[in-house]
Design a protein around this motif. Structure first.
Motif, PDB file in Angstrom:
ATOM      1  N   CYS A 231      -6.034  -5.069  10.140  1.00  0.00           N
ATOM      2  CA  CYS A 231      -6.757  -6.294  10.488  1.00  0.00           C
ATOM      3  C   CYS A 231      -8.104  -6.317   9.777  1.00  0.00           C
ATOM      4  CB  CYS A 231      -6.962  -6.347  12.000  1.00  0.00           C
ATOM      5  SG  CYS A 231      -7.916  -7.764  12.556  1.00  0.00           S
ATOM      6  N   PHE A 233     -10.686  -8.268  10.573  1.00  0.00           N
ATOM      7  CA  PHE A 233     -11.798  -8.796  11.371  1.00  0.00           C
ATOM      8  C   PHE A 233     -12.929  -7.766  11.450  1.00  0.00           C
ATOM      9  CE2 PHE A 233     -14.314  -9.629  15.050  1.00  0.00           C
ATOM     10  CZ  PHE A 233     -14.478 -10.995  15.017  1.00  0.00           C
ATOM     11  N   CYS A 241     -11.955  -4.079  12.812  1.00  0.00           N
ATOM     12  CA  CYS A 241     -10.888  -3.899  13.799  1.00  0.00           C
ATOM     13  C   CYS A 241      -9.882  -2.867  13.271  1.00  0.00           C
ATOM     14  CB  CYS A 241     -10.199  -5.232  14.050  1.00  0.00           C
ATOM     15  SG  CYS A 241      -8.719  -5.087  15.052  1.00  0.00           S
ATOM     16  N   ALA A 243      -6.784  -2.368  14.176  1.00  0.00           N
ATOM     17  CA  ALA A 243      -5.371  -2.667  14.458  1.00  0.00           C
ATOM     18  C   ALA A 243      -4.493  -2.564  13.221  1.00  0.00           C
ATOM     19  CB  ALA A 243      -5.250  -4.059  15.060  1.00  0.00           C
ATOM     20  N   CYS A 270      -4.924  -9.079  13.026  1.00  0.00           N
ATOM     21  CA  CYS A 270      -4.044  -8.724  14.124  1.00  0.00           C
ATOM     22  C   CYS A 270      -3.840  -9.995  14.953  1.00  0.00           C
ATOM     23  CB  CYS A 270      -4.628  -7.609  14.985  1.00  0.00           C
ATOM     24  SG  CYS A 270      -6.078  -8.064  15.926  1.00  0.00           S
ATOM     25  N   HIS A 273      -6.920 -11.256  16.865  1.00  0.00           N
ATOM     26  CA  HIS A 273      -7.987 -11.869  16.082  1.00  0.00           C
ATOM     27  C   HIS A 273      -7.537 -13.158  15.410  1.00  0.00           C
ATOM     28  CE1 HIS A 273     -10.317  -7.986  16.361  1.00  0.00           C
ATOM     29  NE2 HIS A 273     -11.097  -8.942  16.835  1.00  0.00           N
TER      30      HIS A 273
HETATM   31 ZN   LIG Z   1      -7.984  -7.273  14.839  1.00  0.00          ZN
END
Ligand SMILES: [Zn+2]
Length: 357
Positions: A231, A233, A241, A243, A270, A273
């Motif tokens: 991810c 973000f 992030c 993920a 993800c 997000h």
């Molecule tokens: Zn994320």
């Protein structure tokens, strides 16, 4: 002041400080438990054990009581643990794992090594320190139709399993290993049958058109490669992030606002997000309505894939393609689209066979 009146920054700061306080309270609580046990006050309170005392007199859950008592006893031997808990270096879960390995000789080094680590990381670390021998491969029947499968996996296999779990999270939310292995075997068998038995390749399942389907495979690959399959973000302080599952391609400029399917307009996000960004772009209400209307278009993609596998199986068994399609339509009609994607291909096959029979 009501929580709703706090600014985002104030709310987060307040939450942070509460977490700190709760760790401090936990450390004090463990010290109290140890002292109560030392003075045998639980016995005087007519409880045969600290466990009973914690559950009956202090209102803890059984689980909570166990972990706290273990930690309290350990903290009595190693008072430094309380400071570590208060600091957030150790949690009740990680302390529970250390229980058997902590001795006066290992304390300093071990606690330092696990400080700040997650439960899974501590498990890995402990397994490395004291390896357990391989288990023999075995399949043991549990009932007429269920079996326990056990074998020793290499580190490489474990990584592959975890990667497959992450990549198929949309269809297998719990990451059930049996589902991962079965799906992998379906693909392997299909390939082996083709190689060894010369069977023709299955017809491509027709995927429904969705935003992701219209992004070309090459673009998809390029975006995932650029973003490191993680991810993208990032918060204001630069934390990204972590993920690696539930990943989706997100349009920087949304499709609805004429954003393109070019690599430059796509990024990996993800699911959480992705939803956050959609909420920020279109408003929470709009997004929630869309989700209700739509459930999950990808689930239908997977459902189509399961039906595709079942279809090729049935055609291989000698049924005509048209009657197979009708049977699968009947079966699909009985299930919700998102259920259908989680039903094993075998079940779809069985149901289709009943219709055909
Ligand atoms: Zn994320």
């Amino acid at each position: 002041m009501k929580l709703a009146d706090l600014s985002d920054a104030q709310l987060l700061e307040s939450l942070n400080s509460l977490c700190g306080q709760s760790r401090a309270v936990l450390a004090r609580l463990l010290a109290h438990l140890a002292e109560v046990e030392e003075r045998r006050l639980h016995l005087e309170a007519a409880c045969p054990s600290m466990f009973q005392f914690c559950v009956r007199r202090l209102g803890m859950s059984e689980d909570e009581a166990c972990r706290r008592i273990h930690a309290a006893r350990l903290a009595r031997r190693f008072p430094g643990l309380l400071v570590r808990i208060e600091r957030g270096d150790l949690t009740l879960s990680t302390i529970a794992l250390l229980h058997d390995s902590l001795t006066e000789a290992t304390y300093e080094e071990l606690v330092e090594a696990v400080a700040g680590k997650t439960k899974a990381e501590v498990q890995a670390l402990l397994a490395k320190r004291s390896p357990i021998p391989d288990v023999a491969a075995a399949i043991t029947p549990l009932s007429e139709t269920r079996h326990k499968v056990q074998f020793t996996a290499s580190d490489a296999l474990r990584k592959k399993l975890e990667r497959a779990q992450d990549l198929m999270r949309h269809a297998n939310a719990e990451g059930d290993l049996a589902v991962v292995v079965e799906r992998a075997l379906d693909l392997l068998l299909e390939r082996l049958e083709k190689q060894r038995l010369g069977k023709t390749s299955r017809p491509r399942p027709s995927r429904e058109q969705s935003d992701t389907a219209r992004v070309s495979r090459a673009t998809r690959r390029a975006v995932f490669e650029r973003d490191g399959e993680r991810c993208t973000f990032t918060d204001a302080e630069g934390h990204r992030c972590p993920a690696k599952s539930w990943l989706e391609l997100d349009h920087v400029i949304p499709r609805a606002r004429d954003g393109t399917n070019d690599v430059g307009n796509l990024r990996v996000r993800c699911r959480a997000h992705d939803a956050l960004y959609a909420e920020q772009s279109f408003g929470r209400e709009h997004v929630e309505r869309k989700i209700r209307e739509h459930r999950d278009p990808r689930q239908r993609g997977y459902a189509a894939e399961s039906c595709g596998l079942a279809a090729s199986g049935l055609v291989n068994m000698g049924f005509r393609r048209a009657e197979v399609q009708r049977a699968l339509d009947t079966v699909s009609g009985r299930h919700r689209a998102d259920d259908l994607s989680t039903i094993p291909v075998q079940t779809i096959l069985r149901e289709a066979l009943a219709v055909l029979g």
